[in-house]
Design a protein around this motif. Structure first.
Motif, PDB file in Angstrom:
ATOM      1  N   PHE A   1      10.608  30.938  57.151  1.00 17.56           N
ATOM      2  CA  PHE A   1      10.718  30.474  56.107  1.00 17.56           C
ATOM      3  C   PHE A   1      10.644  28.741  55.628  1.00 17.56           C
ATOM      4  O   PHE A   1      10.791  28.165  56.691  1.00 17.56           O
ATOM      5  CB  PHE A   1      12.303  30.269  55.654  1.00 17.56           C
ATOM      6  CG  PHE A   1      13.243  32.037  56.601  1.00 17.56           C
ATOM      7  CD1 PHE A   1      13.333  33.247  54.934  1.00 17.56           C
ATOM      8  CD2 PHE A   1      13.325  32.669  57.295  1.00 17.56           C
ATOM      9  CE1 PHE A   1      13.508  34.757  55.783  1.00 17.56           C
ATOM     10  CE2 PHE A   1      13.415  33.686  57.910  1.00 17.56           C
ATOM     11  CZ  PHE A   1      13.648  34.847  56.893  1.00 17.56           C
ATOM     12  N   GLY A   2      10.310  28.912  54.811  1.00 22.04           N
ATOM     13  CA  GLY A   2       9.628  27.381  54.648  1.00 22.04           C
ATOM     14  C   GLY A   2       9.944  27.187  53.041  1.00 22.04           C
ATOM     15  O   GLY A   2      10.518  27.540  52.506  1.00 22.04           O
ATOM     16  N   TYR A   3       9.542  25.185  53.090  1.00 22.93           N
ATOM     17  CA  TYR A   3      10.015  25.020  52.003  1.00 22.93           C
ATOM     18  C   TYR A   3       8.745  23.705  51.268  1.00 22.93           C
ATOM     19  O   TYR A   3       8.591  23.206  53.381  1.00 22.93           O
ATOM     20  CB  TYR A   3      11.159  24.347  51.534  1.00 22.93           C
ATOM     21  CG  TYR A   3      11.402  23.417  50.547  1.00 22.93           C
ATOM     22  CD1 TYR A   3      12.145  24.003  49.779  1.00 22.93           C
ATOM     23  CD2 TYR A   3      12.195  21.893  50.551  1.00 22.93           C
ATOM     24  CE1 TYR A   3      12.206  23.242  48.203  1.00 22.93           C
ATOM     25  CE2 TYR A   3      11.975  20.878  49.884  1.00 22.93           C
ATOM     26  CZ  TYR A   3      12.361  21.731  48.513  1.00 22.93           C
ATOM     27  OH  TYR A   3      13.217  20.940  47.159  1.00 22.93           O
ATOM     28  N   VAL A   4       7.880  24.278  50.085  1.00 25.36           N
ATOM     29  CA  VAL A   4       7.332  22.710  50.402  1.00 25.36           C
ATOM     30  C   VAL A   4       8.019  21.362  49.490  1.00 25.36           C
ATOM     31  O   VAL A   4       8.862  21.924  48.703  1.00 25.36           O
ATOM     32  CB  VAL A   4       6.729  23.157  49.621  1.00 25.36           C
ATOM     33  CG1 VAL A   4       5.122  21.949  48.559  1.00 25.36           C
ATOM     34  CG2 VAL A   4       5.695  24.812  49.376  1.00 25.36           C
ATOM     35  N   VAL A   5       7.611  20.267  50.649  1.00 28.40           N
ATOM     36  CA  VAL A   5       8.893  19.184  50.310  1.00 28.40           C
ATOM     37  C   VAL A   5       7.564  18.098  49.369  1.00 28.40           C
ATOM     38  O   VAL A   5       8.082  18.085  48.205  1.00 28.40           O
ATOM     39  CB  VAL A   5       9.019  18.801  51.620  1.00 28.40           C
ATOM     40  CG1 VAL A   5       9.171  17.000  51.324  1.00 28.40           C
ATOM     41  CG2 VAL A   5       9.639  18.984  52.614  1.00 28.40           C
ATOM     42  N   SER A   6       6.414  18.365  49.555  1.00 29.95           N
ATOM     43  CA  SER A   6       5.393  17.329  48.852  1.00 29.95           C
ATOM     44  C   SER A   6       3.972  17.941  48.816  1.00 29.95           C
ATOM     45  O   SER A   6       3.761  18.249  49.983  1.00 29.95           O
ATOM     46  CB  SER A   6       5.626  16.205  49.211  1.00 29.95           C
ATOM     47  OG  SER A   6       5.319  15.961  50.610  1.00 29.95           O
ATOM     48  N   GLY A   7       3.660  18.483  47.224  1.00 28.79           N
ATOM     49  CA  GLY A   7       1.880  18.524  46.934  1.00 28.79           C
ATOM     50  C   GLY A   7       1.792  19.869  47.301  1.00 28.79           C
ATOM     51  O   GLY A   7       3.180  20.110  46.430  1.00 28.79           O
ATOM     52  N   GLU A   8       1.182  20.222  46.969  1.00 27.58           N
ATOM     53  CA  GLU A   8       0.396  21.250  46.919  1.00 27.58           C
ATOM     54  C   GLU A   8      -0.288  21.947  48.091  1.00 27.58           C
ATOM     55  O   GLU A   8      -0.816  21.759  48.629  1.00 27.58           O
ATOM     56  CB  GLU A   8      -0.196  21.610  45.500  1.00 27.58           C
ATOM     57  CG  GLU A   8       0.433  21.419  44.788  1.00 27.58           C
ATOM     58  CD  GLU A   8      -0.420  21.149  43.678  1.00 27.58           C
ATOM     59  OE1 GLU A   8      -1.406  22.394  43.224  1.00 27.58           O
ATOM     60  OE2 GLU A   8       0.045  21.047  42.218  1.00 27.58           O
TER      61      GLU A   8
ATOM     62  N   THR B   1      11.349  26.983  59.102  1.00 25.35           N
ATOM     63  CA  THR B   1      12.357  27.643  60.027  1.00 25.35           C
ATOM     64  C   THR B   1      11.461  29.038  60.895  1.00 25.35           C
ATOM     65  O   THR B   1      11.490  30.093  59.731  1.00 25.35           O
ATOM     66  CB  THR B   1      13.672  27.335  59.658  1.00 25.35           C
ATOM     67  OG1 THR B   1      14.117  26.258  59.236  1.00 25.35           O
ATOM     68  CG2 THR B   1      14.712  27.882  60.661  1.00 25.35           C
ATOM     69  N   MET B   2      11.090  29.080  62.127  1.00 18.60           N
ATOM     70  CA  MET B   2      10.934  29.938  62.863  1.00 18.60           C
ATOM     71  C   MET B   2      11.265  30.414  63.293  1.00 18.60           C
ATOM     72  O   MET B   2      12.230  30.148  64.176  1.00 18.60           O
ATOM     73  CB  MET B   2      10.080  29.654  63.006  1.00 18.60           C
ATOM     74  CG  MET B   2       8.310  29.273  62.539  1.00 18.60           C
ATOM     75  SD  MET B   2       7.064  28.492  63.251  1.00 18.60           S
ATOM     76  CE  MET B   2       7.181  27.023  63.104  1.00 18.60           C
ATOM     77  N   LEU B   3      12.161  32.267  63.582  1.00 19.36           N
ATOM     78  CA  LEU B   3      12.985  32.598  64.416  1.00 19.36           C
ATOM     79  C   LEU B   3      11.639  33.956  65.179  1.00 19.36           C
ATOM     80  O   LEU B   3      10.850  34.231  65.016  1.00 19.36           O
ATOM     81  CB  LEU B   3      13.262  34.194  63.973  1.00 19.36           C
ATOM     82  CG  LEU B   3      15.035  33.209  62.861  1.00 19.36           C
ATOM     83  CD1 LEU B   3      14.235  32.836  61.156  1.00 19.36           C
ATOM     84  CD2 LEU B   3      15.656  34.014  62.729  1.00 19.36           C
TER      85      LEU B   3
END
Length: 136
Positions: free
Chosen positions: A56-63, A108-110
């Motif tokens: 599960f991820g989230y882009v903090v900055s950029g593209e 975040t990786m399981l």
């Protein structure tokens, strides 16, 4: 003792839902890790790979250009979330879409028990599975 009558109510509206999914079953003995990844401007990112469990991820900055097996590539911008089921699914792209700024994202990786979290996919397997890659 703290006076709770002066407590802020900001917590009541502080949560913003980014994504909600039903991941595959999490095996007994799995562990979780959260990482930050940053690629420089124009970097293609990791080669095709897979993860032993969901991520599960989230882009903090950029593209970021994000592509999973069976799905066309899509552009994810800062503030957007993503996920992948892990297991047998190939993660083709996670590179920086911008040539002028870095991309930074958290994941975040399981991790499945006794398995590597990140495994590169060999060229011969990519060739065997090329019909599963969506046109983009």
């Amino acid at each position: 003792m703290t006076d709770t009558t002066a407590r802020s109510t900001a917590w009541q509206t502080a949560l913003t839902m980014l994504q909600e999914v039903e991941p595959p079953s999490i095996p007994q003995g799995a562990h979780v890790m959260t990482v930050v990844i940053e690629y420089p401007p124009g970097d293609p990112g990791a080669p095709p790979h897979r993860h032993s469990g969901p991520a599960f991820g989230y882009v903090v900055s950029g593209e970021m250009v994000f592509e999973l097996e069976g799905e066309p590539p899509r552009l994810l911008k800062a503030g957007e979330a993503f996920w992948e089921p892990g297991g047998d699914v190939i993660h083709y792209q996670d590179g920086n879409n911008r040539s002028d700024v870095p991309v930074r994202f958290t994941v975040t990786m399981l991790c499945a028990p006794d398995q590597e979290m990140f495994v590169l996919v060999p060229a011969d397997e990519l060739e065997q599975r090329k019909d599963r890659r969506a046109k983009g």
